[in-house]
Design a protein around this motif. Structure first.
Motif, PDB file in Angstrom:
ATOM      1  N   CYS A  50       0.797  -1.216  -0.027  1.00 36.62           N
ATOM      2  CA  CYS A  50       0.007  -0.088  -0.053  1.00 36.62           C
ATOM      3  C   CYS A  50       0.884   1.270  -0.001  1.00 36.62           C
ATOM      4  O   CYS A  50       1.682   1.453   0.841  1.00 36.62           O
ATOM      5  CB  CYS A  50      -1.167  -0.105   1.100  1.00 36.62           C
ATOM      6  N   PHE A  51       0.762   2.069  -0.912  1.00 40.05           N
ATOM      7  CA  PHE A  51       1.426   3.278  -1.119  1.00 40.05           C
ATOM      8  C   PHE A  51       0.183   4.478  -0.991  1.00 40.05           C
ATOM      9  O   PHE A  51      -0.455   4.584  -1.644  1.00 40.05           O
ATOM     10  CB  PHE A  51       2.188   3.607  -2.497  1.00 40.05           C
ATOM     11  N   GLN A  52       0.803   5.349  -0.256  1.00 41.04           N
ATOM     12  CA  GLN A  52      -0.316   6.609   0.034  1.00 41.04           C
ATOM     13  C   GLN A  52       0.798   7.953   0.136  1.00 41.04           C
ATOM     14  O   GLN A  52       1.675   7.993   0.771  1.00 41.04           O
ATOM     15  CB  GLN A  52      -0.906   6.483   1.323  1.00 41.04           C
ATOM     16  N   TRP A  53       0.217   8.924  -0.873  1.00 41.95           N
ATOM     17  CA  TRP A  53       1.183  10.061  -1.020  1.00 41.95           C
ATOM     18  C   TRP A  53       2.697   9.631  -1.197  1.00 41.95           C
ATOM     19  O   TRP A  53       3.456  10.284  -0.540  1.00 41.95           O
ATOM     20  CB  TRP A  53       1.050  10.965   0.373  1.00 41.95           C
ATOM     21  N   VAL A  54       2.680   8.738  -2.213  1.00 39.44           N
ATOM     22  CA  VAL A  54       4.335   8.192  -2.459  1.00 39.44           C
ATOM     23  C   VAL A  54       4.490   8.886  -3.797  1.00 39.44           C
ATOM     24  O   VAL A  54       3.807   8.822  -4.801  1.00 39.44           O
ATOM     25  CB  VAL A  54       4.348   6.973  -2.552  1.00 39.44           C
ATOM     26  N   ASP A  55       5.697   9.654  -4.055  1.00 39.60           N
ATOM     27  CA  ASP A  55       6.059   9.910  -5.198  1.00 39.60           C
ATOM     28  C   ASP A  55       7.094   8.713  -5.734  1.00 39.60           C
ATOM     29  O   ASP A  55       8.343   8.877  -5.107  1.00 39.60           O
ATOM     30  CB  ASP A  55       6.782  11.370  -5.382  1.00 39.60           C
ATOM     31  N   PHE A  56       6.905   8.297  -6.866  1.00 37.56           N
ATOM     32  CA  PHE A  56       7.710   7.198  -7.602  1.00 37.56           C
ATOM     33  C   PHE A  56       8.826   7.948  -8.514  1.00 37.56           C
ATOM     34  O   PHE A  56       8.328   8.645  -9.649  1.00 37.56           O
ATOM     35  CB  PHE A  56       6.938   6.302  -8.141  1.00 37.56           C
TER      36      PHE A  56
ATOM     37  N   ASN B 215      -2.519  -7.882  -3.160  1.00 36.35           N
ATOM     38  CA  ASN B 215      -3.267  -6.710  -2.940  1.00 36.35           C
ATOM     39  C   ASN B 215      -2.419  -5.592  -3.220  1.00 36.35           C
ATOM     40  O   ASN B 215      -0.992  -5.448  -2.593  1.00 36.35           O
ATOM     41  CB  ASN B 215      -3.845  -6.622  -1.474  1.00 36.35           C
ATOM     42  N   LEU B 216      -2.664  -4.582  -4.118  1.00 31.65           N
ATOM     43  CA  LEU B 216      -1.702  -3.611  -4.489  1.00 31.65           C
ATOM     44  C   LEU B 216      -2.743  -2.176  -4.462  1.00 31.65           C
ATOM     45  O   LEU B 216      -3.817  -2.274  -4.876  1.00 31.65           O
ATOM     46  CB  LEU B 216      -1.093  -3.697  -5.732  1.00 31.65           C
ATOM     47  N   SER B 217      -2.146  -1.131  -3.737  1.00 31.30           N
ATOM     48  CA  SER B 217      -3.045  -0.028  -3.532  1.00 31.30           C
ATOM     49  C   SER B 217      -2.125   1.388  -3.859  1.00 31.30           C
ATOM     50  O   SER B 217      -1.067   1.511  -3.135  1.00 31.30           O
ATOM     51  CB  SER B 217      -3.537   0.186  -2.106  1.00 31.30           C
ATOM     52  N   PHE B 218      -2.439   2.127  -4.604  1.00 32.90           N
ATOM     53  CA  PHE B 218      -1.929   3.557  -4.881  1.00 32.90           C
ATOM     54  C   PHE B 218      -3.106   4.358  -4.541  1.00 32.90           C
ATOM     55  O   PHE B 218      -3.913   4.648  -5.001  1.00 32.90           O
ATOM     56  CB  PHE B 218      -1.491   3.726  -6.311  1.00 32.90           C
ATOM     57  N   LEU B 219      -2.554   5.334  -3.083  1.00 33.31           N
ATOM     58  CA  LEU B 219      -3.542   6.493  -2.851  1.00 33.31           C
ATOM     59  C   LEU B 219      -2.974   7.583  -3.023  1.00 33.31           C
ATOM     60  O   LEU B 219      -1.864   7.950  -2.353  1.00 33.31           O
ATOM     61  CB  LEU B 219      -3.859   6.184  -1.518  1.00 33.31           C
ATOM     62  N   SER B 220      -3.293   8.565  -3.871  1.00 36.46           N
ATOM     63  CA  SER B 220      -2.836   9.972  -3.962  1.00 36.46           C
ATOM     64  C   SER B 220      -1.290   9.722  -4.078  1.00 36.46           C
ATOM     65  O   SER B 220      -0.655  10.656  -3.670  1.00 36.46           O
ATOM     66  CB  SER B 220      -3.054  10.767  -2.674  1.00 36.46           C
ATOM     67  N   CYS B 221      -0.730   9.044  -5.139  1.00 35.49           N
ATOM     68  CA  CYS B 221       0.448   8.908  -5.406  1.00 35.49           C
ATOM     69  C   CYS B 221       0.740   9.705  -6.594  1.00 35.49           C
ATOM     70  O   CYS B 221      -0.178  10.117  -7.596  1.00 35.49           O
ATOM     71  CB  CYS B 221       0.743   7.582  -5.704  1.00 35.49           C
ATOM     72  N   GLU B 222       2.050   9.866  -6.932  1.00 35.33           N
ATOM     73  CA  GLU B 222       2.572  10.384  -8.174  1.00 35.33           C
ATOM     74  C   GLU B 222       3.467   9.598  -9.104  1.00 35.33           C
ATOM     75  O   GLU B 222       4.169   9.019  -8.490  1.00 35.33           O
ATOM     76  CB  GLU B 222       3.106  11.759  -7.744  1.00 35.33           C
ATOM     77  N   ASN B 223       3.190   9.896 -10.288  1.00 40.12           N
ATOM     78  CA  ASN B 223       4.171   8.838 -11.254  1.00 40.12           C
ATOM     79  C   ASN B 223       4.230   7.251 -10.939  1.00 40.12           C
ATOM     80  O   ASN B 223       5.268   6.848 -10.977  1.00 40.12           O
ATOM     81  CB  ASN B 223       5.454   9.533 -11.117  1.00 40.12           C
ATOM     82  N   ILE B 224       3.158   6.889 -10.753  1.00 44.62           N
ATOM     83  CA  ILE B 224       3.155   5.379 -10.512  1.00 44.62           C
ATOM     84  C   ILE B 224       3.445   4.593 -11.748  1.00 44.62           C
ATOM     85  O   ILE B 224       3.847   3.375 -11.316  1.00 44.62           O
ATOM     86  CB  ILE B 224       1.680   5.045 -10.149  1.00 44.62           C
ATOM     87  N   PHE B 225       3.487   5.309 -12.930  1.00 46.82           N
ATOM     88  CA  PHE B 225       3.979   4.574 -14.153  1.00 46.82           C
ATOM     89  C   PHE B 225       5.574   4.228 -13.875  1.00 46.82           C
ATOM     90  O   PHE B 225       6.041   3.308 -14.618  1.00 46.82           O
ATOM     91  CB  PHE B 225       3.727   5.211 -15.270  1.00 46.82           C
TER      92      PHE B 225
END
Length: 398
Positions: free
Chosen positions: A176-182, A196-206
């Motif tokens: 689970c990633f929250q407010w994470v910039d990749f 289970n994989l979660s992206f919450l309010s993240c940037e540049n998950i690509f």
């Protein structure tokens, strides 16, 4: 005397049971048990759950409330954590660190400490890591993404530093990633048993180049991208996903998969949108219709009606293609509509859905309990009397 006898009986329990008992206590209270006896001291020094959460920092701040500067309180807290980790013996199964409201500069000035803690923890058999910082104040070291014992990882407010070597998380089942910039991650991260994989309010998950062949559940909430035409990692294997939860970001998701050109095996779809699902994604189909076309095996659909509150009634005519999209789906049995307020747009949208899907068996309409306007008996009866494409459909109003 009674307490003494009870304490002695508890002290005779196996070490793993005592460790389990201390795991229910705030860490500052667990530390106090070390004064009871050598048995409890040994249990404390080998505690498998180290939880440095809000309660821990509040306790330290209260205890040192006479410290002049806030920064000094933080320094005392970090000193305590350092001491606990240095004296610790054995395995650490769960590690929680929640640092907030101290300022980005204060966090960055102590990054070395955090790096050393994570390096230590990942070498002590850790199975769960929960880390929370102020947004982008801390760059996560790569050792976290090569921890062979890790099973659950929850990151909040960190930036992921570039990694130029292969990483593998062989036992991680939940991310689970929250407010994470990749940032640009130049290697693939292999997570073979991830479910289970979660992206919450993240940037540049690509940029998060992850290989997860057994992924079952994907959640994407309000994520953004700086890359033109990019949204998800090209290596993210989505054919195995059975549950998809989209909160915002629906248009980006649909655009990505319309371009890729393959269908998903999603059986349970949850939509909570801040953008309008009726907006045309091309000349013939709306975003919602496109999403339904991507999921021909859909069995259960949840939709939050929040997005309809700002939609004019005349715009609802663009949902006429729902019937066309429904022809590709012969498996949708359950429909749940959330936050119903009784507007004309909501009723028209529900009417179109019920008239389109011929396999529906259960429709649950959940009213917005925080909405002050009273629901009239007429509106409720109007919903119950709607024309449905399936004679098996049962409508429940909650």
């Amino acid at each position: 005397m009674a307490w003494g006898r009870s304490r002695d009986r508890i002290s005779q329990l196996p070490a793993d049971i005592l460790d389990h008992i201390l795991g229910f206590l705030p860490i500052q209270d667990a530390a106090k048990t070390a004064a009871l006896s050598s048995i409890w001291r040994d249990v404390w020094l080998s505690l498998t759950q180290l939880n440095f959460d809000d309660g821990f920092f509040c306790y330290i701040y209260r205890k040192h409330r006479h410290a002049i500067k806030y920064g000094k309180k933080l320094a005392v807290s970090l000193y305590v954590i350092n001491k606990v980790l240095l004296l610790h013996k054995g395995t650490i199964r769960k590690f929680v660190l929640n640092i907030y409201n101290v300022g980005i500069h204060a966090i960055r000035s102590r990054s070395y400490d955090f790096d050393q803690w994570l390096l230590l923890v990942t070498r002590k058999g850790v199975e769960e890591i929960y880390i929370s910082f102020e947004k982008e104040a801390y760059r996560l070291p790569s050792c976290v993404f090569s921890c062979s014992t890790l099973k659950r990882l929850h990151l909040y407010g960190v930036a992921v530093e570039p990694m130029n070597f292969p990483c593998r998380l062989p036992n991680v089942a939940s991310l689970c990633f929250q407010w994470v910039d990749f940032g640009p991650i130049n290697c693939a991260i292999d997570v073979p048993v991830l479910e289970n994989l979660s992206f919450l309010s993240c940037e540049n998950i690509f940029y998060f180049n992850i290989a997860a062949p057994k992924l079952c559940s994907l959640t994407i909430e309000s994520c953004s991208s700086n890359g033109l035409g990019k949204f998800l990692s090209v290596n993210l294997y989505l054919r195995s996903i059975s549950t998809l939860d989209l909160v915002g970001s629906v248009k980006e998701f649909v655009k990505e998969f319309t371009r890729i050109g393959f269908q998903l095996n999603v059986e349970y779809l949850k939509l909570s949108c801040y953008e309008e699902l009726y907006i045309q994604s091309d000349k013939s189909f709306s975003v919602l219709a496109h999403l339904l076309l991507l999921c021909p095996k859909l069995r259960k659909l949840d939709i939050d009606l929040f997005w309809l509150r700002s939609v004019a009634t005349e715009c609802m005519n663009t949902l006429s293609e729902l019937h066309v999209a429904a022809q590709t789906n012969k498996m949708l049995h359950a429909l749940k509509l959330i936050s119903f307020r009784g507007s004309h747009s909501e009723k028209l949208f529900i009417k179109k859905l019920l008239a389109s899907f011929s396999t529906l068996e259960m429709v649950v309409i959940v009213r917005d309990k925080n909405y002050c306007k009273k629901y009239t008996t007429g509106i409720m009866q109007e919903l119950l009397d709607l024309h449905v494409a399936s004679t098996k459909t049962k409508i429940i109003i909650d």
